[in-house]
Design a protein around this motif. Structure first.
Motif, PDB file in Angstrom:
ATOM      1  N   GLY A   3       0.811  -1.214   0.000  1.00 18.45           N
ATOM      2  CA  GLY A   3       0.000   0.000   0.000  1.00 18.45           C
ATOM      3  C   GLY A   3       0.841   1.258   0.000  1.00 18.45           C
ATOM      4  O   GLY A   3       0.500   2.248  -0.674  1.00 18.45           O
ATOM      5  N   ALA A  18       2.125   1.763  -3.500  1.00 14.64           N
ATOM      6  CA  ALA A  18       1.054   2.273  -4.362  1.00 14.64           C
ATOM      7  C   ALA A  18       0.810   3.761  -4.114  1.00 14.64           C
ATOM      8  O   ALA A  18       0.405   4.494  -5.031  1.00 14.64           O
ATOM      9  N   ALA A  19       1.068   4.218  -2.880  1.00 13.43           N
ATOM     10  CA  ALA A  19       0.868   5.632  -2.537  1.00 13.43           C
ATOM     11  C   ALA A  19       2.078   6.480  -2.898  1.00 13.43           C
ATOM     12  O   ALA A  19       2.085   7.692  -2.638  1.00 13.43           O
ATOM     13  N   HIS A  57       0.036  12.753   2.128  1.00 13.67           N
ATOM     14  CA  HIS A  57      -0.925  11.776   2.652  1.00 13.67           C
ATOM     15  C   HIS A  57      -1.072  11.922   4.158  1.00 13.67           C
ATOM     16  O   HIS A  57      -0.084  12.178   4.869  1.00 13.67           O
ATOM     17  N   TRP A  97      -2.986   9.430   6.994  1.00 16.29           N
ATOM     18  CA  TRP A  97      -3.767   8.219   7.261  1.00 16.29           C
ATOM     19  C   TRP A  97      -4.141   8.163   8.739  1.00 16.29           C
ATOM     20  O   TRP A  97      -3.344   8.540   9.607  1.00 16.29           O
ATOM     21  N   ASP A 129      -6.992  -0.114   4.628  1.00 15.53           N
ATOM     22  CA  ASP A 129      -7.081   0.676   3.401  1.00 15.53           C
ATOM     23  C   ASP A 129      -5.775   0.604   2.607  1.00 15.53           C
ATOM     24  O   ASP A 129      -5.790   0.499   1.369  1.00 15.53           O
ATOM     25  N   LEU A 130      -4.652   0.661   3.312  1.00 12.81           N
ATOM     26  CA  LEU A 130      -3.373   0.561   2.626  1.00 12.81           C
ATOM     27  C   LEU A 130      -3.210  -0.800   1.964  1.00 12.81           C
ATOM     28  O   LEU A 130      -2.761  -0.895   0.810  1.00 12.81           O
ATOM     29  N   GLU A 143      -5.542  -2.774   0.948  1.00 10.72           N
ATOM     30  CA  GLU A 143      -6.471  -2.853  -0.184  1.00 10.72           C
ATOM     31  C   GLU A 143      -5.919  -2.104  -1.390  1.00 10.72           C
ATOM     32  O   GLU A 143      -5.969  -2.604  -2.532  1.00 10.72           O
ATOM     33  N   SER A 144      -5.390  -0.920  -1.145  1.00 10.52           N
ATOM     34  CA  SER A 144      -4.896  -0.110  -2.269  1.00 10.52           C
ATOM     35  C   SER A 144      -3.629  -0.691  -2.881  1.00 10.52           C
ATOM     36  O   SER A 144      -3.283  -0.338  -4.015  1.00 10.52           O
ATOM     37  N   GLY A 145      -2.946  -1.574  -2.165  1.00  8.53           N
ATOM     38  CA  GLY A 145      -1.700  -2.118  -2.689  1.00  8.53           C
ATOM     39  C   GLY A 145      -1.826  -3.483  -3.341  1.00  8.53           C
ATOM     40  O   GLY A 145      -0.798  -4.090  -3.676  1.00  8.53           O
ATOM     41  N   SER A 180      -2.555  -4.370  -6.217  1.00  9.00           N
ATOM     42  CA  SER A 180      -2.023  -4.456  -7.590  1.00  9.00           C
ATOM     43  C   SER A 180      -0.496  -4.437  -7.629  1.00  9.00           C
ATOM     44  O   SER A 180       0.108  -4.676  -8.681  1.00  9.00           O
TER      45      SER A 180
END
Length: 634
Positions: A64, A67-68, A147, A149, A158-159, A161-163, A165
């Motif tokens: 995550g 990805a951020a 950012h 969080w 959330d991190l 989930e966003s990572g 990919s």
């Protein structure tokens, strides 16, 4: 070095970053219980997390971060109490090569803004809505911040989930390029005066003292054959807390997190988690002792407890003389008394701490010798250590089998200590920091011919044991030119159950004075057993007089340990404690002396005025002409 203090095994040389130990443990022993998650119930319930489960969670959060757009060298602040998520976050950030900037969650808007700006943080993780509001109030002046969080709003999930990919191989590739000399943490000094300064600590400087302590002292943290368990009580925003985390993660210990040090909450945590070893500051050991005493007195066994305390201290002192080759050890009568109290008193005290604690370390400031003797005498040896932010934590330890209470032990292997002519402690070794960020002038002043000037005063005995006297800048100099180190007097006062805190003052004054706060819990108990009959007004007056007399005795007892010219001649009892909320304590529970002096300038002035026998404009010719321990109450 004495033969008993030689490390059992040499620590392994770090090849990568701090996160590597987590991955190596998960590979070697995937089912090892590494952390314990605390429930919100009272008493808490602890759910174990294995090494493989922790590693997978860390990898998910690391994905995550990638990805951020969090990459090696980026600085991410963490502003939260000591909790499970702090450990996950730190190892995820170290996995991707980011640098952590710890911030204590009670820091003011000004402190938060200064640190985020000075460190050029690109992101910050806060704990709750209060943290969001604090960062929100300063973010307009932080163009680099991208950012924010919030943990209580599900930041880790959330991190992760966003990572999803981001390939796991990318995480592994980033972890493998982290080198031992890469910066891991920008730890800000407590800032007792002026702006705090950011200390750059590398992966190797943080890992070095941990590995050295584990190699030489790790076997003392639990009985043979048992996994050590440690309840993390210290803020991870302070380097001592980070060192405890490192010891647990690198040493295969089971770690739980407990941020709340209120007596009832801490008691529940100790009883439910049942640690085998404690790492704390003197305040915690003082508070535990006072709770033992208060409960014994409430049960009508105060006299028995006090006799048991004296026996424990005498037994520990005799045992110490024996192991240092200076005496034969406890005599028969003392051994019999100690055995009796072990069955009737000490066993109950150990049970109140969970029943499994076999030892402890105190750090942050010197621990009172009598208190250390008490704990050793009841079967829980508490060893004083020494370190500072600039040394990534501990740089001394008590040699196993040659412990000398009242000192902070000897320098760790590969670390050197010397005392300068003016008494300042100088250090060099692998744990020394990389330098202050954005402060070249401070870096030049910090080092003397390759030695770090600690700012602390101390002395080394002929066996290399270090005693810490106090901070150079804390020395009180009276207008008669007498220099007084306040730490010893303050710790003597704090040992009494009525005294919560004490600050010695007296710069440019005719004598030494003190500001004192009282322990609210013990004060309530004291009042309940010192009630006197009579009319309400007379009763209150007599109770206050009795309290004054008791505090006079406490001050007199402290004064008996120092030369007369260094004794406390005046004092004032304040109506509120020094704490983080009012800005008078640092996150590591140290006094902000300058802030205290400013806050209570009027009280200090009145204290000296009311006690002087000379006109205000004239200082007494002789400081002994001042009233004996004037008991001015606020």
């Amino acid at each position: 070095m004495h033969p008993l203090e030689i490390s059992r095994q040499a620590p392994l040389l770090m090849q990568g970053g701090l996160a590597d130990s987590l991955f190596e443990t998960a590979e070697r022993d995937p089912l090892l219980q590494q952390l314990a998650r605390r429930s919100d119930t009272s008493p808490p319930v602890w759910s174990p997390v294995t090494a493989i489960e922790l590693r997978d969670e860390v990898v998910g959060v690391a994905r995550g971060f990638i990805a951020a757009g969090i990459f090696p060298g980026h600085r991410v602040a963490v502003m939260a109490r000591t909790r499970y998520e702090w450990t996950v976050l730190s190892y995820a950030l170290w996995t991707v090569g980011a640098e952590i900037v710890p911030i204590h969650p009670t820091s003011s808007h000004e402190q938060v803004g200064w640190i985020l700006q000075d460190a050029s943080c690109v992101a910050v993780v806060v704990e709750d809505e209060q943290g969001i509001m604090t960062v929100g109030s300063v973010c307009a002046a932080l163009p680099a911040l991208r950012h924010v969080w919030q943990l209580d709003a599900g930041a880790l999930a959330d991190l992760a989930e966003s990572g999803l990919s981001v390939p796991v191989t990318t995480v592994e590739s980033m972890r493998r390029i982290v080198l031992p000399d890469s910066t891991a943490v920008i730890a800000y000094t407590s800032g007792t005066t002026g702006h705090p300064r950011g200390c750059a600590l590398s992966h190797s400087s943080l890992g070095s003292p941990c590995d050295t302590l584990l190699a030489g002292w790790g076997h003392t943290t639990a009985p043979s054959g048992q996994q050590p368990t440690v309840l993390a009580l210290l803020p991870f925003s302070h380097v001592y807390g980070l060192m405890v985390q490192g010891l647990c993660m690198r040493g295969g210990m089971l770690m739980g997190h407990e941020p709340d040090l209120r007596a009832e909450t801490l008691a529940d945590a100790l009883l439910s988690f049942r640690p085998t070893y404690l790492y704390a500051v003197p305040f915690v050991f003082e508070k535990l002792y006072k709770n033992f005493l208060r409960k014994a007195e409430e049960a009508g066994r105060g006299a028995v407890f006090e006799r048991a305390v004296r026996t424990a201290q005498e037994f520990a002192a005799a045992t110490e003389r024996q192991r240092l080759g200076a005496g034969p050890g406890p005599g028969l009568d003392l051994r019999l008394q100690h055995a009796l109290y072990d069955k009737t008193v000490y066993r109950k005290l150990r049970a109140a701490l969970g029943g499994k604690v076999c030892g402890a370390v105190s750090g942050g400031s010197p621990l009172n010798r009598e208190l250390a003797l008490f704990y050793s005498g009841i079967g829980i040896p508490v060893h004083d250590g020494y370190g500072l932010t600039e040394t990534s934590g501990g740089i001394t330890a008590q040699p196993v089998g040659r412990e000398k209470l009242g000192t902070v032990g000897q320098a760790l292997p590969d670390t050197e200590i010397q005392v300068a002519e003016d008494g300042e402690i100088l250090v060099r070794g692998p744990s020394v920091f990389q330098g202050y960020i954005n402060d070249e002038e401070g870096n030049q002043a910090a080092f003397h011919n390759g030695w770090l000037a600690t700012g602390d005063l101390g002395r080394l005995d002929d066996e290399g044991y270090l005693s810490v006297i106090g901070r150079k800048k804390d020395i009180v100099v009276t207008n008669g030119g007498k220099s007084v180190a306040p730490a010893a007097l303050e710790e003597r006062l704090r040992v009494h159950p009525l005294i919560h805190q004490a600050v010695v003052v007296g710069d440019n004054r005719p004598c030494v004075g003190a500001l004192i706060t009282l322990d609210a819990e013990y004060l309530a108990y004291w009042r309940s057993v010192h009630t006197v009959p009579g009319e309400a007004y007379d009763r209150v007056l007599r109770e206050e007089n009795a309290l004054r007399e008791e505090i006079n005795r406490v001050v007199g007892a402290a004064n008996s340990t120092v030369p007369h010219v260094e004794s406390i001649r005046v004092y004032r009892v304040l109506p509120e404690p020094f704490d983080l909320a009012n800005g008078l304590l640092t996150p590591s529970m140290k006094l902000r002396r300058d802030a205290i002096g400013q806050r209570y300038a009027a009280e200090i002035e009145a204290m000296y005025q009311s006690s002087s026998r000379a006109p205000r404009s004239l200082a007494p010719a002789d400081p002994y002409n001042w009233d004996e321990a004037d008991n001015v109450f606020g």
